[in-house]
Write an enzyme that holds these catalytic residues in place. Structure first.
Site, short mmCIF file in Angstrom:
data_model
loop_
_atom_site.label_atom_id
_atom_site.label_comp_id
_atom_site.label_asym_id
_atom_site.label_seq_id
_atom_site.Cartn_x
_atom_site.Cartn_y
_atom_site.Cartn_z
N GLY A 168 5.48 -1.57 -6.62
CA GLY A 168 4.82 -2.86 -6.33
C GLY A 168 4.16 -2.72 -4.99
O GLY A 168 4.83 -2.70 -3.97
N HIS A 169 2.84 -2.54 -4.98
CA HIS A 169 2.11 -2.30 -3.74
C HIS A 169 1.31 -3.56 -3.38
O HIS A 169 0.41 -3.95 -4.12
CB HIS A 169 1.20 -1.07 -3.88
CG HIS A 169 1.98 0.20 -4.09
ND1 HIS A 169 1.39 1.42 -4.19
CD2 HIS A 169 3.31 0.42 -4.18
CE1 HIS A 169 2.33 2.36 -4.35
NE2 HIS A 169 3.51 1.76 -4.35
N GLN A 199 7.15 4.65 -4.56
CA GLN A 199 8.55 4.77 -4.13
C GLN A 199 8.60 5.41 -2.73
O GLN A 199 7.68 5.27 -1.96
CB GLN A 199 9.40 5.55 -5.14
CG GLN A 199 9.63 4.80 -6.46
CD GLN A 199 8.48 4.85 -7.43
OE1 GLN A 199 8.00 5.92 -7.78
NE2 GLN A 199 8.01 3.71 -7.87
N LYS A 237 2.84 0.96 1.73
CA LYS A 237 1.84 1.95 1.26
C LYS A 237 0.56 1.27 0.79
O LYS A 237 -0.54 1.71 1.11
CB LYS A 237 2.45 2.80 0.13
CG LYS A 237 3.67 3.60 0.56
CD LYS A 237 4.30 4.36 -0.60
CE LYS A 237 4.98 3.47 -1.62
NZ LYS A 237 6.18 2.77 -1.13
N ASP A 265 8.63 0.67 -0.46
CA ASP A 265 8.19 -0.60 0.14
C ASP A 265 7.87 -0.50 1.63
O ASP A 265 8.03 -1.46 2.38
CB ASP A 265 9.24 -1.71 -0.09
CG ASP A 265 9.56 -1.89 -1.55
OD1 ASP A 265 8.65 -1.67 -2.37
OD2 ASP A 265 10.71 -2.23 -1.88
P1 GDP Z 1 4.68 -0.67 -0.78
O1 GDP Z 1 5.46 -0.66 -2.05
O2 GDP Z 1 5.01 0.48 0.11
O3 GDP Z 1 3.21 -0.84 -0.97
O4 GDP Z 1 5.17 -1.96 0.03
P2 GDP Z 1 5.40 -3.44 -0.58
O5 GDP Z 1 4.11 -4.06 -0.84
O6 GDP Z 1 6.39 -3.40 -1.69
O7 GDP Z 1 6.18 -4.11 0.62
C1 GDP Z 1 5.65 -4.18 1.89
C2 GDP Z 1 5.57 -5.65 2.31
O8 GDP Z 1 5.35 -5.73 3.69
C3 GDP Z 1 4.43 -6.39 1.67
O9 GDP Z 1 4.80 -7.73 1.48
C4 GDP Z 1 3.31 -6.29 2.70
O10 GDP Z 1 2.39 -7.37 2.64
C5 GDP Z 1 4.11 -6.36 3.97
N1 GDP Z 1 3.56 -5.61 5.11
C6 GDP Z 1 2.94 -4.41 5.14
N2 GDP Z 1 2.68 -4.04 6.41
C7 GDP Z 1 3.15 -5.04 7.20
C8 GDP Z 1 3.21 -5.24 8.61
O11 GDP Z 1 2.81 -4.41 9.41
N3 GDP Z 1 3.79 -6.40 9.04
C9 GDP Z 1 4.28 -7.34 8.19
N4 GDP Z 1 4.85 -8.42 8.70
N5 GDP Z 1 4.26 -7.17 6.86
C10 GDP Z 1 3.71 -6.03 6.37
P1 IMO Z 2 7.23 1.10 -4.30
O1 IMO Z 2 6.17 2.03 -4.80
C1 IMO Z 2 11.47 0.27 -3.78
C2 IMO Z 2 14.20 1.79 -6.84
C3 IMO Z 2 14.88 0.77 -7.72
C4 IMO Z 2 16.16 1.50 -8.02
C5 IMO Z 2 15.71 2.95 -8.15
C6 IMO Z 2 15.44 3.40 -9.57
O2 IMO Z 2 6.87 -0.34 -4.42
O3 IMO Z 2 7.70 1.50 -2.96
P2 IMO Z 2 13.59 2.89 -11.38
O4 IMO Z 2 12.99 1.60 -11.85
O5 IMO Z 2 12.61 3.84 -10.79
O6 IMO Z 2 14.45 3.53 -12.43
O7 IMO Z 2 14.60 2.47 -10.21
O8 IMO Z 2 14.52 3.05 -7.41
N1 IMO Z 2 12.72 1.68 -6.82
C7 IMO Z 2 12.02 1.19 -5.79
N2 IMO Z 2 12.44 0.65 -4.63
N3 IMO Z 2 10.15 0.42 -4.02
C8 IMO Z 2 9.72 0.99 -5.16
O9 IMO Z 2 8.42 1.30 -5.36
C9 IMO Z 2 10.67 1.38 -6.13
N4 IMO Z 2 10.60 1.93 -7.35
C10 IMO Z 2 11.86 2.13 -7.76
O10 IMO Z 2 15.10 -0.43 -7.02
O11 IMO Z 2 17.03 1.42 -6.94
MG MG Z 3 6.74 -1.91 -3.12
#
Ligand code: GDP
Ligand code: IMO
Ligand code: MG
Length: 423
Positions: free
Chosen positions: A39-40, A222, A15, A12
């Protein structure tokens, strides 16, 4: 050349947002591991979109997108995602490609994930319950079904064989099984959809594109601390999330790899169970969660929040050979001062800069270095490097020096354009 983009923390890191931006400079975006546990989040014309299996290059209209062999695919999630994204990208299906060697997540994989977690009780991993662990177990156990199998006339037979194996396995768990039968009709509908996709012999497909001089970006899911080998085992996911995973997850020779982009937030989060040395259990942690809207993009769970952990980050940078660092969510710390960064771990009174064998087994006290915040000049208001406050630059310089790599981009908001190029 193929460049790599991956998370350096526990996922998270942002990415999705960064790949969506960088995709403007690439011909192909290729996911190499993970599955619907990812979840991107992207903001497209102000609208929030969350991608789980589809690569984050789909919103750059020239970009082809590949789901590589290292990914585990739940056909149900994929077909729902395709339906949702096709509304925004009408030509999605022409630009989406799937490796015939990617493994499938069956309804009974999800049921096994749920049973395994329930049986672990207080020791549960905090899995997303998407069936990731059981699907990768079948892959390495040499029982799995792959995308190419859906084209075989004996697919249903193969499916039933594996399903029956799972039902036997389910008996070992002393828990109430989930009602996986309700997912079966959807699964077969989705398999029907899967058959119609561009299923490719992806290693040859990529090789041809590389030889034609195309630019490819491998998109990680991840984060490095969730890597099956090098993460905080056993509280990890079931794939190699580090750069090494790109070669096996796409069928690419290491000699093709160019830059490795590593992403970190300006602080740190983790969702699910497991060690997190810099976690803040106080009002500071709560304040970061609130300011950063730290709730899981896949499960909606509140993310655990804490200060940036440079010890863990340096390990992640080393493992993947990061050449370009990206710092996201810098705006979230706008109102914080002082800001802390863990620069060593104290374990049994001894200071170390290395990650111990098992973070679960030892009491770690982070040693912090403090930084003045940038309350008076919020980075959220900046649109160029020159406008960034001095105290923020000082923080970045320290991070760069500690990690031995340079920051290429600074993200200061959710939108594609909330990105500052570092000189
Ligand atoms: P990912 O799994 O690495 O793609 O990240 P996620 O989407 O799960 O979580 C990142 C969260 O931070 C999302 O809600 C994005 O919209 C938000 N985000 C990404 N970059 C920034 C930033 O520079 N500032 C803020 N405030 N939010 C951001
Ligand atoms: P993105 O790509 C954050 C965590 C789960 C759990 C562990 C194992 O959005 O960054 P799994 O379902 O893979 O068996 O879970 O890994 N986890 C993540 N945490 N971002 C993710 O993906 C994750 N994918 C798995 O919360 O602790
Ligand atoms: Mg994510």
């Amino acid at each position: 050349m193929i460049d790599v983009l991956l998370g350096l923390q526990w996922g998270d890191e942002g990415k999705g947002k960064i790949v969506d931006y960088l995709a403007g400079q690439y011909d192909i975006i290729a996911r190499f591991q993970g599955g619907p546990n990812a979840g991107h989040t992207l903001y497209i014309k102000g609208e929030k979109v969350v991608l789980h299996t589809i690569p984050s290059g789909v919103f750059q209209s020239h970009c082809l997108n590949l789901i590589g062999n290292g990914v585990v695919i739940d056909p149900v999630t994929l077909s729902k995602e395709i339906a949702e994204i096709s509304v925004l990208c009408p030509d999605l299906l022409q630009r989406l490609f799937v490796s015939q060697k990617a493994h499938l997540i069956l309804p009974t994989h999800r049921a096994l994930d749920a049973a395994s977690e329930a049986a672990k009780g207080t020791e549960k991993i905090g899995s997303t319950l998407k069936g990731i662990g059981p699907a990768y177990m079948d892959k390495t156990g040499r029982n799995g079904l792959r995308v190419g199998d859906v084209l075989s006339p004996s697919f249903t037979e193969k499916y039933n064989k594996l399903k029956n194996k799972h039902l036997q396995m389910m008996k070992q768990f002393d828990v109430e099984p989930v009602d996986w039968q309700q997912w079966e009709p959807q699964f077969f509908d989705a398999v029907e959809q899967l058959r119609k996709l561009n299923i490719v012999n992806a290693e040859y497909w990529l090789d041809a594109h590389l030889k034609a001089g195309k630019k490819i970006l491998a998109e990680g899911a991840q984060g490095s601390m969730l890597d099956i080998d090098f993460g905080t085992y056993p509280f990890v996911t079931s794939s190699n999330t580090i750069a090494a995973g790109v070669c096996s997850g796409l069928g690419i020779a290491p000699t093709w790899i160019g830059d490795v982009y590593g992403i970190t937030k300006s602080y740190c989060t983790r969702v699910g169970s497991g060690p997190f040395p810099t976690e803040l259990h106080d009002e500071w942690g709560e304040a970061i969660r609130k300011a950063g809207h730290e709730f899981g993009a896949t499960t909606g769970r509140p993310r655990r929040c804490g200060w940036i952990d440079l010890v863990a980050l340096r390990y992640a940078v080393m493992l993947s050979g990061v050449t370009k660092l990206i710092m996201t969510k810098t705006d979230v710390l706008d109102s914080f001062t002082p800001i802390s960064a863990a620069t060593a771990y104290s374990i049994n009174g001894e200071e170390t800069h290395e990650l111990p064998f098992d973070l679960c087994d030892v009491e770690v006290t982070p040693v912090y270095t403090s930084f003045e915040g940038w309350k008076d000049t919020p980075v959220s208001n900046c649109s160029s490097y020159e406008e960034l406050p001095e105290s923020f630059i000082k923080y970045c310089k320290f991070v760069e020096e500690y990690l031995g790599t340079t920051i290429a981009y600074i993200s200061n908001g959710t939108g594609r354009d909330n990105l500052i190029v570092a000189p």
